[in-house]
Write a protein that holds these residues in place. Structure first.
Motif, mmCIF file in Angstrom:
data_model
loop_
_atom_site.group_PDB
_atom_site.id
_atom_site.type_symbol
_atom_site.label_atom_id
_atom_site.label_comp_id
_atom_site.label_asym_id
_atom_site.label_seq_id
_atom_site.Cartn_x
_atom_site.Cartn_y
_atom_site.Cartn_z
ATOM 1 N N ASP A 105 42.529 45.512 -9.192
ATOM 2 C CA ASP A 105 43.402 46.241 -10.016
ATOM 3 C C ASP A 105 42.759 47.360 -10.706
ATOM 4 O O ASP A 105 43.531 48.380 -11.038
ATOM 5 N N ARG A 106 41.390 47.094 -11.176
ATOM 6 C CA ARG A 106 41.196 48.458 -11.960
ATOM 7 C C ARG A 106 40.650 49.345 -10.996
ATOM 8 O O ARG A 106 40.846 50.691 -11.312
ATOM 9 N N THR A 107 40.194 49.216 -9.708
ATOM 10 C CA THR A 107 40.103 50.069 -8.709
ATOM 11 C C THR A 107 41.233 50.958 -8.510
ATOM 12 O O THR A 107 41.219 52.395 -8.340
ATOM 13 N N GLU A 108 42.406 50.216 -8.280
ATOM 14 C CA GLU A 108 43.723 50.694 -8.246
ATOM 15 C C GLU A 108 44.007 51.942 -9.362
ATOM 16 O O GLU A 108 44.580 52.839 -9.262
ATOM 17 N N ASP A 109 43.872 51.141 -10.578
ATOM 18 C CA ASP A 109 44.238 52.039 -11.901
ATOM 19 C C ASP A 109 43.456 53.505 -11.816
ATOM 20 O O ASP A 109 43.982 54.457 -12.062
ATOM 21 N N LEU A 110 41.960 53.159 -11.478
ATOM 22 C CA LEU A 110 40.990 54.297 -11.514
ATOM 23 C C LEU A 110 41.616 55.325 -10.478
ATOM 24 O O LEU A 110 41.471 56.491 -10.668
ATOM 25 N N ALA A 111 41.855 54.746 -9.248
ATOM 26 C CA ALA A 111 42.124 55.950 -8.245
ATOM 27 C C ALA A 111 43.532 56.623 -8.492
ATOM 28 O O ALA A 111 43.382 57.641 -8.236
ATOM 29 N N ARG A 112 44.210 55.943 -9.277
ATOM 30 C CA ARG A 112 45.610 56.949 -9.534
ATOM 31 C C ARG A 112 45.643 57.661 -11.013
ATOM 32 O O ARG A 112 46.275 58.733 -10.770
ATOM 33 N N THR A 113 44.647 57.172 -11.724
ATOM 34 C CA THR A 113 44.811 57.869 -13.122
ATOM 35 C C THR A 113 43.437 58.753 -13.391
ATOM 36 O O THR A 113 43.638 59.563 -14.186
ATOM 37 N N SER A 114 42.122 58.602 -12.623
ATOM 38 C CA SER A 114 41.055 59.530 -12.929
ATOM 39 C C SER A 114 40.997 60.643 -12.407
ATOM 40 O O SER A 114 41.466 60.931 -11.303
ATOM 41 N N HIS A 115 40.534 61.630 -13.342
ATOM 42 C CA HIS A 115 40.329 62.821 -12.904
ATOM 43 C C HIS A 115 38.910 63.239 -12.571
ATOM 44 O O HIS A 115 38.597 64.438 -12.199
ATOM 45 N N GLU A 116 37.888 62.083 -12.523
ATOM 46 C CA GLU A 116 36.806 62.370 -11.952
ATOM 47 C C GLU A 116 36.820 63.022 -10.616
ATOM 48 O O GLU A 116 37.631 62.745 -9.726
ATOM 49 N N ASP A 117 35.440 63.484 -10.534
ATOM 50 C CA ASP A 117 35.129 64.097 -9.073
ATOM 51 C C ASP A 117 35.157 62.839 -8.097
ATOM 52 O O ASP A 117 34.917 61.915 -8.296
ATOM 53 N N PRO A 118 35.998 63.154 -6.961
ATOM 54 C CA PRO A 118 36.216 62.030 -5.938
ATOM 55 C C PRO A 118 34.976 61.306 -5.364
ATOM 56 O O PRO A 118 35.025 60.161 -5.169
ATOM 57 N N ALA A 119 33.807 62.061 -5.202
ATOM 58 C CA ALA A 119 32.686 61.565 -4.841
ATOM 59 C C ALA A 119 32.059 60.688 -5.729
ATOM 60 O O ALA A 119 31.593 59.690 -5.436
ATOM 61 N N VAL A 120 32.060 61.099 -6.938
ATOM 62 C CA VAL A 120 31.325 60.350 -8.018
ATOM 63 C C VAL A 120 32.275 59.053 -8.227
ATOM 64 O O VAL A 120 31.975 57.864 -8.413
ATOM 65 N N LEU A 121 33.543 59.278 -8.162
ATOM 66 C CA LEU A 121 34.354 58.098 -8.411
ATOM 67 C C LEU A 121 34.332 57.209 -7.374
ATOM 68 O O LEU A 121 34.073 55.801 -7.570
ATOM 69 N N LEU A 122 34.183 57.594 -5.990
ATOM 70 C CA LEU A 122 34.160 56.615 -4.737
ATOM 71 C C LEU A 122 32.675 55.793 -5.163
ATOM 72 O O LEU A 122 32.799 54.553 -4.655
ATOM 73 N N LYS A 123 31.751 56.352 -5.484
ATOM 74 C CA LYS A 123 30.462 55.894 -5.706
ATOM 75 C C LYS A 123 30.653 54.910 -6.838
ATOM 76 O O LYS A 123 29.948 53.571 -6.561
ATOM 77 N N ALA A 124 31.189 55.174 -7.637
ATOM 78 C CA ALA A 124 31.248 54.133 -8.980
ATOM 79 C C ALA A 124 31.873 52.945 -8.311
ATOM 80 O O ALA A 124 31.647 51.862 -8.798
#
Length: 214
Positions: A77-96
């Motif tokens: 659920d948290r991963t899903e929420d981050l993917a939809r709402t985060s404006h983080e760099d996609p590479a940084v977000l994917l690694k996190a």
């Protein structure tokens, strides 16, 4: 002996009992398997009556689903929420996201659930369906969205995001199986993050656009 002396010294709080049932069930499922574990076994392990178990969980399958919801579904659920709402760099977000997944799956209690699914899916396909619905579908959707964002910004090559997810998750799952089931490198001081650093280096070199003139 007066009435005060005959009262029990402690009493379980009702709100704690479902977690006690789930803890007992996880212990028995991991040790004996889902099929071999009976509701009365769970009741005995939890120190409750069989009837008390049914007050909280209608069936053994419901107990398993509640274990998934408690241990792993919040990550999805948290991963899903981050993917939809985060404006983080996609590479940084994917690694996190991969780092969080690796850390959680390195916990034996968390990893016990997919192991139970693998062991019992042939006889209990509903377990696999529960795990897919609560965890896999959400996780795949979230990771696919992150890849799509990276493709849209030009950071990632225009790969098939749906298929690429298997290349993203496959090595991580294989690592967990090798280390926790087959005990490969059991004595090595390799942390989940060590693997993520190695995996992400190889993964990104396959996803990132070549630099101009490179």
């Amino acid at each position: 002996m007066n009435a005060a002396e005959t009262k029990p010294k402690w009493r379980r709080r009702a709100e704690d009992r479902p977690d006690e049932v789930l803890d007992a069930a996880l212990t028995l499922f991991a040790r004996n398997g889902f099929a071999a574990t009976k509701v009365e076994d769970i009741a005995s392990e939890a120190g409750l009556s069989k009837g008390a178990i049914y007050r909280y969980f209608p069936s053994k399958e419901d107990i398993f689903e509640s274990l998934v919801k408690r241990a792993i579904a919040p990550i999805a659920d948290r991963t899903e929420d981050l993917a939809r709402t985060s404006h983080e760099d996609p590479a940084v977000l994917l690694k996190a996201v991969l780092s969080v997944i690796a850390a959680r799956l390195s916990d034996p209690d968390t990893m016990a659930l997919p192991r139970i699914v693998l062991q019992e899916a042939g006889r209990f396909p509903e377990l696999a369906e529960t795990y897919r619905r609560q965890v896999i579908d959400k996780g795949i959707g979230a990771l696919e969205l992150i890849l799509q964002k990276g493709i849209a910004t030009g950071q990632f090559r225009p790969v098939d995001a749906h298929l690429a997810i298997r290349n993203v998750m496959g090595p991580l799952l294989a690592h967990m199986l090798l280390t926790q089931i087959f005990r490969i490198d059991e004595d090595a001081q390799t942390t989940p993050q060590d693997f993520i650093e190695s995996h992400f280096d190889i993964l990104m070199n396959g996803l990132l656009r070549p630099r101009a003139g490179g």
